[in-house]
Scaffold this motif. Sequence first.
Motif, short mmCIF file in Angstrom:
data_model
loop_
_atom_site.label_atom_id
_atom_site.label_comp_id
_atom_site.label_asym_id
_atom_site.label_seq_id
_atom_site.Cartn_x
_atom_site.Cartn_y
_atom_site.Cartn_z
N PHE A 14 47.59 44.85 34.61
CA PHE A 14 46.95 44.39 35.85
C PHE A 14 47.14 45.38 37.00
CE2 PHE A 14 46.91 39.51 34.98
CZ PHE A 14 45.93 39.72 34.02
N ASP A 15 47.82 46.47 36.71
CA ASP A 15 48.04 47.50 37.72
C ASP A 15 48.78 46.96 38.95
OD1 ASP A 15 47.99 50.05 38.57
OD2 ASP A 15 46.02 49.94 39.52
N ILE A 16 49.84 46.21 38.69
CA ILE A 16 50.56 45.60 39.82
C ILE A 16 52.06 45.92 39.74
CG2 ILE A 16 48.94 43.71 40.17
CD1 ILE A 16 50.76 41.96 38.48
N THR A 17 52.42 47.01 39.08
CA THR A 17 53.85 47.32 38.93
C THR A 17 54.55 47.48 40.27
OG1 THR A 17 53.06 49.52 38.48
CG2 THR A 17 53.99 48.35 36.63
N SER A 18 53.77 47.86 41.29
CA SER A 18 54.39 48.07 42.60
C SER A 18 54.86 46.76 43.23
CB SER A 18 53.42 48.77 43.54
OG SER A 18 52.27 47.97 43.69
N PRO A 27 35.50 36.92 42.44
CA PRO A 27 34.75 37.06 41.18
C PRO A 27 35.27 38.17 40.28
CG PRO A 27 33.24 36.83 43.02
CD PRO A 27 34.61 36.94 43.61
N ILE A 28 35.72 39.28 40.88
CA ILE A 28 36.20 40.39 40.05
C ILE A 28 37.42 39.96 39.26
CG2 ILE A 28 37.18 42.70 40.12
CD1 ILE A 28 35.53 43.14 42.69
N ASN A 29 38.34 39.30 39.93
CA ASN A 29 39.55 38.86 39.24
C ASN A 29 39.26 37.73 38.26
OD1 ASN A 29 41.75 40.51 40.05
ND2 ASN A 29 41.48 39.71 42.12
N VAL A 30 38.27 36.90 38.58
CA VAL A 30 37.89 35.85 37.63
C VAL A 30 37.47 36.49 36.32
CG1 VAL A 30 36.18 34.08 37.11
CG2 VAL A 30 37.28 34.11 39.34
N GLU A 43 40.89 38.52 29.67
CA GLU A 43 42.22 38.40 29.08
C GLU A 43 42.33 37.13 28.25
OE1 GLU A 43 44.40 40.60 28.82
OE2 GLU A 43 43.42 42.02 30.18
N ILE A 44 41.71 36.07 28.75
CA ILE A 44 41.79 34.80 28.02
C ILE A 44 41.07 34.93 26.68
CG2 ILE A 44 41.03 32.41 28.04
CD1 ILE A 44 41.62 32.43 31.09
N LEU A 45 39.91 35.60 26.70
CA LEU A 45 39.19 35.79 25.44
C LEU A 45 40.01 36.62 24.46
CD1 LEU A 45 35.53 36.31 26.71
CD2 LEU A 45 36.46 34.37 25.44
N LYS A 46 40.71 37.63 24.99
CA LYS A 46 41.56 38.44 24.11
C LYS A 46 42.66 37.60 23.49
CE LYS A 46 41.13 42.78 26.55
NZ LYS A 46 41.85 43.55 27.57
N LEU A 47 43.24 36.70 24.31
CA LEU A 47 44.30 35.85 23.80
C LEU A 47 43.78 34.96 22.68
CD1 LEU A 47 45.97 34.85 27.16
CD2 LEU A 47 47.05 36.15 25.33
#
Lengths: 275, 432
Positions: free
Chosen positions: A119-123, A164-167, A173-177
């Motif tokens: 998610f590119d949120i390591t910071s 919408p972008i995050n949705v 991700e849900i589909l991948k799961l």
Amino acid sequence: MPALQTINVSKSYGNFKALDKVSIEVGKQSIFGLLGPNGAGKTTLLRIINMISVMDEGKVLLNGKPVKQSDIRNIGYLPEERGLYKKMKVGEQAIYLARLKGLGKQEAIKGLKEWFEKFDITSWWNKKVEELSKGMQQKIQFIATVLHQPDLLIFDEPFSGFDPINVNLLKDEILKLREKGATIIFSTHNMASVEELCDHIALIDNSKTILSGEINEVKQRFKDNVFEVSYRSLSPLSLPAGHFEQVETQQQNGVFVSKIRLLNGNKPNDLLQQL
Amino acid sequence: MNKITLILQREYLTRVKKKSFIIMTILGPILMAALIILPAFLADWSEATEKRIAVLDETGWFYDKFKDQDNIKFYHVYEGLEAEKAETLYKRGDMLLYIPLPELNLPVNAQLFSTKQPGLSVTAYVKSVMKQEVENRKLMASGIDPELIKAAKAKINLSTIKVDESGIETKSNTEVEVGLSILAGIMIYFFIFMFGVQVLKGVMEEKSSRIVEVIISSVKPFQLMMGKIIGIALVGLTQFLLWIVLTGVFVLIFQLGFAGDIDLFGQQSQMLQQAGNDGNAEQFILVMQLLNDTDFTTMILSFLFYFLGGYLLYAALFAAIGGAVDQDADTQQFMLPVSIPLIFSVALSGVIINQPDSSLAVWLSMIPFTSPIVMMMRIPFGVPLWQLWTSMALLILGFVGTTWLAGKIYRTGILMYGKKVDYAELWKWIRG
């Protein structure tokens, strides 16, 4: 055998019947939409599946066996009422939530690092939760829900508060799961938000299941053969009575918009021929 | 069980790392150490070096009356005040005690000049010598032999001896016991409230930040509640133990670092003796002896038990309140009835201390809601063992009971938003 089955589940709070013999069936690796207006009983049902609330009557079967406390390990639940400890650091908190689900500390850290990178949120790791926006917090909550790789994922209004972008990011991700084997339940009062994802739906209203089934079949069953036609013309259409019914016609700037119901087994093609 | 450990770890660590906890933990012992150290320190401030006092005595009454002390030396001077001031204060750097001729029937006014603070022991000694001399002179003037008065002074030492059924005698002294009793009672009250309210606030925080449903999808509500209660109990114990240890450390550091080889208590009693106030000094020594006689092990152990027991009992109730309400304002109606037994116990402390064995005191020390405070007040006076055990057993039953009750309210309450809760509603949750 369905991944999850509720059979005649009932629950009352005092005189108020929150659930009245609700039965649903969720197939393995399917995405299931639990729909219904606010207050219909969706959250109550989800809490019973999660063993947060106790049902008065009925059965909840997980892979064919009655659900028990140890199954909690295999469920990921994102409640509608969700939050985080405001004063805690993001990473610390995510580890805590993961360990409560039964993950070891190192295991949790490893999994979290992967998700944070994805998610590119390591910071955010060392930030306090109160420094994050609501949408950012939701991402953390999402990660905490799926981190322990449960077989059954339950999302209660998962997309509220997201742009919408995050949705779309979450939907992917849900589909991948699901591809990896998870069974997924969405609960929402906003059909449009999950329609494209769901294979099966159930509609709950006034504490009862009103309908349930495969999504296309349900749509088919409940379509009302009304079509919307826009056309440019000087006067409204005239259609042969007995075959078509004009439900509603509006005109603006020379453009007509009509809702037309097909009667007596006429097909959409028959309507096109008339135009 | 493992999950409770995780929860209590978080509860404990987040609180112990808070600035307010660290400040309280350090400030408390500093204050306590200051209370012990300061009197001795002040007295000692100017006494480390030898002081020399020049006595300019216009009356001539006090010739040879001032005896040299450990660090105070006296000598007489006879010039005029101004001349002596210059000579003594500035040239020799000593102090100057000036005793002018008193006017008729007026108290003797003396002045002590010095360039630095003279220190308590100096003024106390000077005053006591002068007082005794003036008194003697007055007695003699009215024809009474001061020796006669001395001989006629009666001195009564009343020690109270407590005899228990098996005939064992223990020396008891009520003043010291009253002090300990009040201190213990108030401390328990304070601890239960301070940490009980932390439980309440913690539960409310979880509810209002909406994290509670996330957590109880992993653990049972009861585990969450107990984890919090036990975690905060450990915070309380940590603070209590740190206070005791740090107070000791601070006193020790002070003794070693600043005060050299001064014995604090010795210093205090010496000071009081020098004040010439026989009664006080003796009382002081007596108090110190009695404190040494007091069974501190029993005191501290029962303090820990009643703190823990009382805390667990009330913390469960506070957790239930926190779970049931949405807003701070709504807590009031439930807080009051829960606090009443505690406030009641403290309010009755006078009655209990007066008659620690009265049936009122005994009953209150049995009822779990009042026993932590009341029993702690009774213990310094001595309590029959069977009463102590019964009270402890009842307290354990009590907190198991309130925890069970609170668990039911908590379980339902934490998922309930936007509903104004009253007692009828709570009763429904308990039954349901």
